[in-house]
Design a protein around this motif. Structure first.
Motif, PDB file in Angstrom:
ATOM      1  N   VAL A   5      -9.468  19.353   3.802  1.00 37.67           N
ATOM      2  CA  VAL A   5      -9.033  19.976   2.553  1.00 37.67           C
ATOM      3  C   VAL A   5      -9.906  21.198   2.324  1.00 37.67           C
ATOM      4  O   VAL A   5     -11.117  21.079   2.151  1.00 37.67           O
ATOM      5  CB  VAL A   5      -9.122  18.998   1.365  1.00 37.67           C
ATOM      6  CG1 VAL A   5      -8.842  19.722   0.048  1.00 37.67           C
ATOM      7  CG2 VAL A   5      -8.153  17.844   1.552  1.00 37.67           C
ATOM      8  N   ARG A   6      -9.303  22.380   2.376  1.00 38.51           N
ATOM      9  CA  ARG A   6     -10.076  23.616   2.232  1.00 38.51           C
ATOM     10  C   ARG A   6     -10.603  23.776   0.800  1.00 38.51           C
ATOM     11  O   ARG A   6      -9.931  23.337  -0.142  1.00 38.51           O
ATOM     12  CB  ARG A   6      -9.178  24.825   2.563  1.00 38.51           C
ATOM     13  CG  ARG A   6      -8.745  24.913   3.995  1.00 38.51           C
ATOM     14  CD  ARG A   6      -7.929  26.153   4.257  1.00 38.51           C
ATOM     15  NE  ARG A   6      -6.688  26.142   3.494  1.00 38.51           N
ATOM     16  CZ  ARG A   6      -5.491  26.474   3.993  1.00 38.51           C
ATOM     17  NH1 ARG A   6      -5.377  26.829   5.255  1.00 38.51           N
ATOM     18  NH2 ARG A   6      -4.427  26.454   3.233  1.00 38.51           N
ATOM     19  N   PRO A   7     -11.751  24.435   0.651  1.00 40.17           N
ATOM     20  CA  PRO A   7     -12.661  24.871   1.711  1.00 40.17           C
ATOM     21  C   PRO A   7     -13.704  23.801   1.990  1.00 40.17           C
ATOM     22  O   PRO A   7     -14.178  23.143   1.074  1.00 40.17           O
ATOM     23  CB  PRO A   7     -13.323  26.106   1.101  1.00 40.17           C
ATOM     24  CG  PRO A   7     -13.370  25.798  -0.376  1.00 40.17           C
ATOM     25  CD  PRO A   7     -12.161  24.962  -0.680  1.00 40.17           C
ATOM     26  N   TRP A   8     -14.061  23.604   3.274  1.00 44.47           N
ATOM     27  CA  TRP A   8     -15.200  22.725   3.521  1.00 44.47           C
ATOM     28  C   TRP A   8     -16.460  23.521   3.270  1.00 44.47           C
ATOM     29  O   TRP A   8     -16.546  24.712   3.535  1.00 44.47           O
ATOM     30  CB  TRP A   8     -15.164  22.083   4.898  1.00 44.47           C
ATOM     31  CG  TRP A   8     -14.727  22.942   6.045  1.00 44.47           C
ATOM     32  CD1 TRP A   8     -15.527  23.654   6.873  1.00 44.47           C
ATOM     33  CD2 TRP A   8     -13.385  23.148   6.506  1.00 44.47           C
ATOM     34  NE1 TRP A   8     -14.768  24.302   7.821  1.00 44.47           N
ATOM     35  CE2 TRP A   8     -13.448  24.006   7.622  1.00 44.47           C
ATOM     36  CE3 TRP A   8     -12.134  22.688   6.081  1.00 44.47           C
ATOM     37  CZ2 TRP A   8     -12.315  24.419   8.319  1.00 44.47           C
ATOM     38  CZ3 TRP A   8     -11.012  23.103   6.775  1.00 44.47           C
ATOM     39  CH2 TRP A   8     -11.114  23.957   7.870  1.00 44.47           C
ATOM     40  N   ALA A   9     -17.443  22.817   2.743  1.00 43.76           N
ATOM     41  CA  ALA A   9     -18.576  23.498   2.107  1.00 43.76           C
ATOM     42  C   ALA A   9     -19.701  23.876   3.046  1.00 43.76           C
ATOM     43  O   ALA A   9     -20.380  24.880   2.829  1.00 43.76           O
ATOM     44  CB  ALA A   9     -19.116  22.611   0.984  1.00 43.76           C
ATOM     45  N   GLU A  10     -19.954  23.073   4.086  1.00 39.94           N
ATOM     46  CA  GLU A  10     -21.060  23.358   5.001  1.00 39.94           C
ATOM     47  C   GLU A  10     -20.557  23.318   6.437  1.00 39.94           C
ATOM     48  O   GLU A  10     -19.651  22.566   6.756  1.00 39.94           O
ATOM     49  CB  GLU A  10     -22.190  22.323   4.841  1.00 39.94           C
ATOM     50  CG  GLU A  10     -22.848  22.307   3.478  1.00 39.94           C
ATOM     51  CD  GLU A  10     -22.243  21.254   2.558  1.00 39.94           C
ATOM     52  OE1 GLU A  10     -22.553  21.292   1.362  1.00 39.94           O
ATOM     53  OE2 GLU A  10     -21.456  20.432   3.037  1.00 39.94           O
ATOM     54  N   ASP A  11     -21.172  24.110   7.262  1.00 39.33           N
ATOM     55  CA  ASP A  11     -20.771  24.174   8.672  1.00 39.33           C
ATOM     56  C   ASP A  11     -21.720  23.303   9.495  1.00 39.33           C
ATOM     57  O   ASP A  11     -22.462  23.789  10.340  1.00 39.33           O
ATOM     58  CB  ASP A  11     -20.811  25.635   9.148  1.00 39.33           C
ATOM     59  CG  ASP A  11     -20.203  25.811  10.534  1.00 39.33           C
ATOM     60  OD1 ASP A  11     -19.549  24.861  11.013  1.00 39.33           O
ATOM     61  OD2 ASP A  11     -20.400  26.876  11.146  1.00 39.33           O
ATOM     62  N   ASP A  12     -21.682  21.982   9.234  1.00 39.94           N
ATOM     63  CA  ASP A  12     -22.595  21.075   9.919  1.00 39.94           C
ATOM     64  C   ASP A  12     -21.867  19.962  10.671  1.00 39.94           C
ATOM     65  O   ASP A  12     -22.489  19.030  11.165  1.00 39.94           O
ATOM     66  CB  ASP A  12     -23.586  20.457   8.933  1.00 39.94           C
ATOM     67  CG  ASP A  12     -22.903  19.655   7.824  1.00 39.94           C
ATOM     68  OD1 ASP A  12     -21.651  19.575   7.830  1.00 39.94           O
ATOM     69  OD2 ASP A  12     -23.605  19.102   6.960  1.00 39.94           O
ATOM     70  N   GLY A  13     -20.541  20.079  10.742  1.00 40.98           N
ATOM     71  CA  GLY A  13     -19.761  19.082  11.459  1.00 40.98           C
ATOM     72  C   GLY A  13     -19.303  17.915  10.616  1.00 40.98           C
ATOM     73  O   GLY A  13     -18.506  17.095  11.076  1.00 40.98           O
ATOM     74  N   VAL A  51     -13.765  21.973  16.596  1.00 37.67           N
ATOM     75  CA  VAL A  51     -14.403  22.375  17.856  1.00 37.67           C
ATOM     76  C   VAL A  51     -15.881  22.595  17.575  1.00 37.67           C
ATOM     77  O   VAL A  51     -16.252  23.520  16.854  1.00 37.67           O
ATOM     78  CB  VAL A  51     -13.764  23.653  18.426  1.00 37.67           C
ATOM     79  CG1 VAL A  51     -14.465  24.065  19.706  1.00 37.67           C
ATOM     80  CG2 VAL A  51     -12.271  23.442  18.670  1.00 37.67           C
ATOM     81  N   PRO A  52     -16.758  21.725  18.096  1.00 34.75           N
ATOM     82  CA  PRO A  52     -18.184  21.854  17.795  1.00 34.75           C
ATOM     83  C   PRO A  52     -18.796  23.069  18.473  1.00 34.75           C
ATOM     84  O   PRO A  52     -18.238  23.599  19.439  1.00 34.75           O
ATOM     85  CB  PRO A  52     -18.775  20.558  18.361  1.00 34.75           C
ATOM     86  CG  PRO A  52     -17.831  20.163  19.444  1.00 34.75           C
ATOM     87  CD  PRO A  52     -16.465  20.596  18.999  1.00 34.75           C
ATOM     88  N   PRO A  53     -19.945  23.518  18.009  1.00 42.81           N
ATOM     89  CA  PRO A  53     -20.630  24.629  18.671  1.00 42.81           C
ATOM     90  C   PRO A  53     -21.151  24.183  20.031  1.00 42.81           C
ATOM     91  O   PRO A  53     -21.187  22.984  20.343  1.00 42.81           O
ATOM     92  CB  PRO A  53     -21.775  24.952  17.715  1.00 42.81           C
ATOM     93  CG  PRO A  53     -22.038  23.664  17.005  1.00 42.81           C
ATOM     94  CD  PRO A  53     -20.706  22.991  16.868  1.00 42.81           C
ATOM     95  N   LYS A  54     -21.568  25.131  20.840  1.00 44.99           N
ATOM     96  CA  LYS A  54     -22.133  24.807  22.144  1.00 44.99           C
ATOM     97  C   LYS A  54     -23.356  23.903  21.950  1.00 44.99           C
ATOM     98  O   LYS A  54     -24.248  24.197  21.177  1.00 44.99           O
ATOM     99  CB  LYS A  54     -22.543  26.095  22.868  1.00 44.99           C
ATOM    100  CG  LYS A  54     -22.967  25.868  24.313  1.00 44.99           C
ATOM    101  CD  LYS A  54     -23.245  27.196  25.016  1.00 44.99           C
ATOM    102  CE  LYS A  54     -23.656  26.974  26.465  1.00 44.99           C
ATOM    103  NZ  LYS A  54     -23.912  28.263  27.170  1.00 44.99           N
ATOM    104  N   GLY A  55     -23.368  22.792  22.640  1.00 44.10           N
ATOM    105  CA  GLY A  55     -24.451  21.832  22.472  1.00 44.10           C
ATOM    106  C   GLY A  55     -24.155  20.761  21.451  1.00 44.10           C
ATOM    107  O   GLY A  55     -24.917  19.807  21.309  1.00 44.10           O
ATOM    108  N   GLY A  56     -23.024  20.905  20.730  1.00 40.84           N
ATOM    109  CA  GLY A  56     -22.626  19.891  19.757  1.00 40.84           C
ATOM    110  C   GLY A  56     -23.312  20.035  18.415  1.00 40.84           C
ATOM    111  O   GLY A  56     -24.162  20.897  18.213  1.00 40.84           O
TER     112      GLY A  56
END
Length: 340
Positions: A53-61, A108-113
């Motif tokens: 549900v947008r917007p997600w608040a943090e970019d931590d997975g 899609v996680p960042p490189k290294g997860g």
């Protein structure tokens, strides 16, 4: 008037004035002390995080939405929120112990997860007044079971009930029973740990809303619904969810916590409902919420023949989160929070 009477009246008046002067002044009413801001900690999985549900608040997975029920309820009640909800969290791996596999979004996680997340229960302390716990579905592997049902339904062309048959006996049934046993034990441990850390906190256990409560509106092969899950398996999936909710209710009652029933009020609004009555995303669906935030589909998601923006895999949409918010706000009010 007789002179003597006048003198008596004058003396009485003087005495009354003197008494009034000597009497202690009546105390002014004390000003009411301002209400203390309550501390609220939200523990939970993707349903509590409001994933997709947008917007997600943090970019931590963890996929925590800025509109998830902890944040909306805290805003309405003016309580101080610590939101540690996280997608893919289980009672053991997530709440009681660190979580190493947040599931997004972003999908899609960042490189290294994604970096591991600390055990959610660590956010609870003696200063905590209110706690909500929305966990359990991942502990029994609900998402994995749905995936198996998709695969088996595709192989059977939607005929029969191939998924429930696979879990009715043998190793699969034994493994599922083992997961329920572990969930019961882990949830008991979690509620005891919350009580140890916050002896005076009020605790609410939040159940799951209806996902597959009616199969009549579902079309086989429709990915905004249940994709290739056979209709014959849908009642079994619903019974599985209701079994999780029953366990959560029993655990709450045993621990003296409040159980928040989100299922009853959401029947008729599951993934098979039509149009605006649907409060649940399907397997692959368009995002809801505020803004134009995107979720890049994974390679596997791209293979699903549907136009949806993301593989949302049976999570509450914006309307569904609104229902959860209403139920949880009511529960927090019952536990002592008040609109201010």
């Amino acid at each position: 008037m007789h002179a003597t009477t006048r003198v008596a009246l004058a003396a009485a008046t003087a005495l009354a004035a003197a008494a009034a002067a000597l009497a202690p002044a009546s105390a002014a009413p004390a000003a009411a002390a301002p209400a203390r801001t309550l501390n609220y900690v939200a523990l939970g999985d993707s349903y509590s995080a409001g994933a997709f549900v947008r917007p997600w608040a943090e970019d931590d997975g963890c996929g925590r939405s800025a509109l998830n029920y902890p944040r909306q309820a805290a805003g309405r009640l003016k309580v101080r929120l610590t939101d540690v909800t996280c997608s893919a969290a289980e009672v053991r791996a997530g709440a009681l112990e660190p979580q190493t596999d947040p599931a997004g979004p972003p999908s899609v996680p960042p490189k290294g997860g994604w970096a591991p997340r600390p055990a959610q229960v660590r956010a609870v302390s003696a200063a905590t007044d209110l706690v909500t716990v929305g966990l359990g579905g991942n502990s029994v592997g609900f998402a994995e079971i749905v995936q198996k049902c998709v695969e088996r339904g595709l192989a059977s062309l939607g005929l029969g009930h191939p998924c429930s048959s696979a879990y009715s006996g043998g190793a699969a049934a034994t493994a599922l029973e083992g997961r329920f046993t572990a969930l019961r034990a882990d949830f008991t441990t979690l509620l005891k740990e919350i009580r140890r850390r916050a002896p005076h906190a009020k605790v609410a256990v939040v159940g799951y809303p209806a996902v597959v409560d009616e199969a009549a509106g579902c079309r086989w092969g429709s990915w905004p619904q249940l994709g290739t899950v056979a209709k014959g398996d849908m009642p079994w999936l619903d019974s599985l969810e209701r079994r999780v909710n029953t366990l959560l209710r029993e655990q709450a009652e045993r621990a003296g916590a409040l159980y928040v029933d989100t299922y009853t009020g959401s029947t008729g609004h599951g993934v098979c409902a039509a149009g605006g009555r649907r409060w649940m995303y399907g397997i692959k669906d368009d995002l809801t919420g505020e803004g134009r935030q995107k979720d890049t589909p994974s390679d596997l998601c791209r293979l699903i023949p549907a136009r949806g923006e993301a593989c949302t895999v049976l999570h509450p949409n914006l309307a569904g989160v609104g229902h959860l918010t209403t139920r949880v706000t009511r529960a927090l009010t019952t536990m002592g929070a008040a609109r201010r």
